[in-house]
Design a protein around this motif. Sequence first.
Motif, PDB file in Angstrom:
ATOM      1  N   UNK A  53       0.838  -1.192   0.000  1.00 16.05           N
ATOM      2  CA  UNK A  53       0.000   0.000   0.000  1.00 16.05           C
ATOM      3  C   UNK A  53       0.882   1.255   0.000  1.00 16.05           C
ATOM      4  N   UNK A  54       1.999   1.208   0.696  1.00 13.93           N
ATOM      5  CA  UNK A  54       2.908   2.361   0.714  1.00 13.93           C
ATOM      6  C   UNK A  54       3.477   2.618  -0.684  1.00 13.93           C
ATOM      7  N   UNK A  55       3.782   1.555  -1.404  1.00 15.79           N
ATOM      8  CA  UNK A  55       4.289   1.712  -2.768  1.00 15.79           C
ATOM      9  C   UNK A  55       3.245   2.380  -3.667  1.00 15.79           C
ATOM     10  N   UNK A  56       2.004   1.908  -3.558  1.00 17.25           N
ATOM     11  CA  UNK A  56       0.929   2.489  -4.365  1.00 17.25           C
ATOM     12  C   UNK A  56       0.731   3.951  -3.984  1.00 17.25           C
ATOM     13  N   UNK A  97       1.148   7.073  -6.432  1.00 12.94           N
ATOM     14  CA  UNK A  97       0.051   8.027  -6.639  1.00 12.94           C
ATOM     15  C   UNK A  97       0.526   9.469  -6.372  1.00 12.94           C
ATOM     16  N   UNK A  98       1.319   9.652  -5.332  1.00  8.22           N
ATOM     17  CA  UNK A  98       1.823  10.985  -4.999  1.00  8.22           C
ATOM     18  C   UNK A  98       2.775  11.499  -6.077  1.00  8.22           C
TER      19      UNK A  98
END
Length: 160
Positions: A2-5, A9-10
């Motif tokens: 989730x951190x990678x996604x 996204x950022x």
Amino acid sequence: MIARIGNWWQGLSRRERWLVGAAGALALGVLGWALGRPAIAMFVDLESRHRAAVEREGRVVAKVQLLGQRPAGAAAAAADATPVDQLLAQSAGDIGLTLDRNEARGPGQATIAIATAKAPVLADWLAGLEAQGFVVDQLTITPGNDGTVGMTAELRRGGA
């Protein structure tokens, strides 16, 4: 994961986020259609099959009641006095069938032919004749191109 996604996204510009969001919405729409369409078709088919089964059950109940009835004594005596070919012609005419051939074959026997009729009507008529004491000695039903059937039959009174 989730951190990678989130990092990915950022890293996107505002325009890229709109494009990815629109693509995601379209993908969800296509996925929903691909899963929902067969499910809806299945329920529609299930409903039509249920209706057909209920209708068939009603016909079967009506035929069982018809077969369970016995002709009244006076009506049976009057029917016995009427020639078979006339009785068959009258009976067929009462429900809208036309006898193309109606030949008496001795006492209490006849050969009939019907060129076109709807199968359920024909089956109900034959069941009614059997309930009146007729016996079908020979029956040939041929399908027509327009959804109707043709029939030839040899009938006799039960006591003949």
